[in-house]
Design an enzyme around this catalytic site. Structure first.
Site, PDB file in Angstrom:
ATOM      1  N   MET A   1      -5.148   6.171   5.908  1.00 10.48           N
ATOM      2  CA  MET A   1      -4.533   5.156   5.031  1.00 10.48           C
ATOM      3  C   MET A   1      -4.833   3.762   5.576  1.00 10.48           C
ATOM      4  O   MET A   1      -4.147   2.804   5.242  1.00 10.48           O
ATOM      5  CB  MET A   1      -3.030   5.395   4.938  1.00 10.48           C
ATOM      6  CG  MET A   1      -2.710   6.742   4.284  1.00 10.48           C
ATOM      7  SD  MET A   1      -1.106   6.784   3.496  1.00 10.48           S
ATOM      8  CE  MET A   1      -0.039   6.554   4.885  1.00 10.48           C
ATOM      9  N   GLY A   2      -5.833   3.648   6.446  1.00 15.22           N
ATOM     10  CA  GLY A   2      -6.205   2.335   6.988  1.00 15.22           C
ATOM     11  C   GLY A   2      -5.349   1.949   8.179  1.00 15.22           C
ATOM     12  O   GLY A   2      -4.648   2.790   8.755  1.00 15.22           O
TER      13      GLY A   2
ATOM     14  N   ARG B   1       2.374   2.594  12.329  1.00  7.79           N
ATOM     15  CA  ARG B   1       3.709   2.003  12.148  1.00  7.79           C
ATOM     16  C   ARG B   1       4.251   1.374  13.437  1.00  7.79           C
ATOM     17  O   ARG B   1       5.289   0.712  13.393  1.00  7.79           O
ATOM     18  CB  ARG B   1       4.688   3.051  11.625  1.00  7.79           C
ATOM     19  CG  ARG B   1       4.424   3.421  10.169  1.00  7.79           C
ATOM     20  CD  ARG B   1       5.523   4.295   9.599  1.00  7.79           C
ATOM     21  NE  ARG B   1       5.445   4.403   8.160  1.00  7.79           N
ATOM     22  CZ  ARG B   1       4.935   5.455   7.497  1.00  7.79           C
ATOM     23  NH1 ARG B   1       4.471   6.489   8.164  1.00  7.79           N
ATOM     24  NH2 ARG B   1       4.900   5.472   6.180  1.00  7.79           N
TER      25      ARG B   1
ATOM     26  N   HIS C   1      -7.302   7.206  15.151  1.00  8.34           N
ATOM     27  CA  HIS C   1      -8.296   7.447  14.097  1.00  8.34           C
ATOM     28  C   HIS C   1      -9.703   7.519  14.699  1.00  8.34           C
ATOM     29  O   HIS C   1     -10.533   8.334  14.299  1.00  8.34           O
ATOM     30  CB  HIS C   1      -8.262   6.322  13.058  1.00  8.34           C
ATOM     31  CG  HIS C   1      -6.968   6.206  12.324  1.00  8.34           C
ATOM     32  ND1 HIS C   1      -6.091   5.159  12.531  1.00  8.34           N
ATOM     33  CD2 HIS C   1      -6.401   7.006  11.398  1.00  8.34           C
ATOM     34  CE1 HIS C   1      -5.037   5.311  11.755  1.00  8.34           C
ATOM     35  NE2 HIS C   1      -5.192   6.427  11.061  1.00  8.34           N
TER      36      HIS C   1
ATOM     37  N   GLY D   1      -4.699  14.557  12.785  1.00  3.44           N
ATOM     38  CA  GLY D   1      -4.054  14.422  14.084  1.00  3.44           C
ATOM     39  C   GLY D   1      -2.892  15.398  14.241  1.00  3.44           C
ATOM     40  O   GLY D   1      -2.146  15.658  13.293  1.00  3.44           O
TER      41      GLY D   1
ATOM     42  N   SER E   1       0.411   5.048  16.425  1.00  4.81           N
ATOM     43  CA  SER E   1       0.742   5.183  15.012  1.00  4.81           C
ATOM     44  C   SER E   1       0.556   3.819  14.372  1.00  4.81           C
ATOM     45  O   SER E   1       0.828   2.786  15.009  1.00  4.81           O
ATOM     46  CB  SER E   1       2.210   5.606  14.875  1.00  4.81           C
ATOM     47  OG  SER E   1       2.682   5.304  13.577  1.00  4.81           O
TER      48      SER E   1
HETATM   49  O1  PAF Z   1      -2.030  10.913   7.720  1.00 10.57           O
HETATM   50  C1  PAF Z   1      -2.368  10.077   6.867  1.00 10.57           C
HETATM   51  O2  PAF Z   1      -2.882   9.000   7.161  1.00 10.57           O
HETATM   52  C2  PAF Z   1      -2.144  10.408   5.394  1.00 10.57           C
HETATM   53  O3  PAF Z   1      -0.992  11.151   5.213  1.00 10.57           O
HETATM   54  C3  PAF Z   1      -3.367  11.082   4.736  1.00 10.57           C
HETATM   55  C4  PAF Z   1      -3.639  12.443   5.353  1.00 10.57           C
HETATM   56  C5  PAF Z   1      -4.594  10.208   4.878  1.00 10.57           C
HETATM   57  C6  PAF Z   1      -3.087  11.303   3.241  1.00 10.57           C
HETATM   58  O4  PAF Z   1      -2.841  10.103   2.592  1.00 10.57           O
END
Ligand code: PAF
Length: 281
Positions: A35-36, A192, A42, A152, A190
């Site tokens: 989700m960026g 967040r 990531h 993850g 995270s």
């Molecule tokens: O983990 C995430 O970032 C999201 O839940 C995902 C798997 C990209 C789905 O939107």
């Protein structure tokens, strides 16, 4: 790095990539959905995808359907330009960057999370969350048709439900779990974490230290779930606790830790931020 926003264009592009190699087999595709607001967690998914596949596709899509009313969709960190740079530097071949209208229409077909596993833990406090996650991941997997997709372990319930979806719907992608990346002081990475003030960040360290306490109990052969949970709750002090659970890999409660088949999960709120973490034993 190719950047594509249209699902049909991406499908065509990937078909062309496979035709261009001139033999009957097809290139293996590793896919990292995100989700960026990309961070080292990531990057470790991308790295794994690069090691194991000939072509790597990353998607950046802030999926509105997995946020409940009143959650942080509008303030979720957005770092489009930095994210593109990270993908390029990490050797991503294709970045899929769709708009909401590219993914969702009106009067949508949606998936429902399973009645039990989808509505415990995070699914208990965020009831429609996993319907949104499964629906978007299904769409993304159908667009990219990857050989392997990377998720993850920090989002253990998400990982479990996506693996279950792929198995139960007889999909062809292999789901690859990737270890949680932590700051040097133990905080699990995270997107967040940027919401935490410096004081809250210190409080948040109680989460990883409670998991370390659990792991050290298991190291001393204390395997009783109740004892472990009690100790962890003590380490979490006055944080608002959503759950501390000792589960097997099928997300069923365990009375005793079973080495090789246990996840200990915790979710708390620090300030206004929900934090999830877990260890796999
Ligand atoms: O983990 C995430 O970032 C999201 O839940 C995902 C798997 C990209 C789905 O939107």
């Amino acid at each position: 790095m190719k950047i594509i926003s249209s699902p049909l264009e991406l499908k065509e592009y990937l078909k062309g990539e496979n035709n261009s190699i001139g033999f009957q087999g097809s290139k293996s595709i590793g896919f990292v959905p995100t989700m960026g607001a990309l961070h080292q967690g990531h990057i470790s998914l991308i790295k794994k995808a690069k090691e194991q596949n000939e072509l790597v596709v990353v998607s950046i899509f802030l999926n509105p359907t997995q946020f409940l009313k009143g959650e942080d969709l509008d303030k979720y960190p957005k770092k489009d330009e930095a994210d593109k740079k990270i993908c390029k530097l990490s050797g991503v071949d294709v970045l899929f960057f769709p708009h909401v209208e590219d993914i969702y229409g009106t009067d949508e077909v949606t998936l429902s999370a399973p009645n039990v596993r989808g509505y415990v833990l995070e699914g208990n406090s965020r009831p429609s969350h996993f319907n949104g996650v499964l629906t978007v991941v299904m769409k993304l997997l159908n667009i990219v048709t990857p050989t392997r997709a990377y998720f993850g372990k920090k989002d253990a319930q998400q990982l479990n439900l996506i693996s279950l979806m792929v198995k139960q719907l007889f999909m062809n992608t292999q789901i690859v779990p990737v270890d949680t990346v932590r700051e040097s002081d133990g905080l699990a990475l995270s997107s967040r974490n940027v919401y935490l003030s410096s004081k809250e960040r210190v409080e948040a360290l109680k989460v990883s230290s409670s998991l370390r306490a659990a792991s050290s109990m298991v190291g001393k052969n204390i395997l009783d779930s109740k004892e472990i949970v009690k100790e962890m709750r003590k380490s979490l002090g006055d944080l608002e606790i959503f759950y501390v659970e000792v589960l097997n890999l099928d997300f069923e409660q365990l009375l005793h830790v079973e080495i090789g088949n246990t996840i200990i999960l915790v979710e708390v709120r620090v300030g206004t931020t929900r934090l999830l973490d877990n260890i796999w034993l």
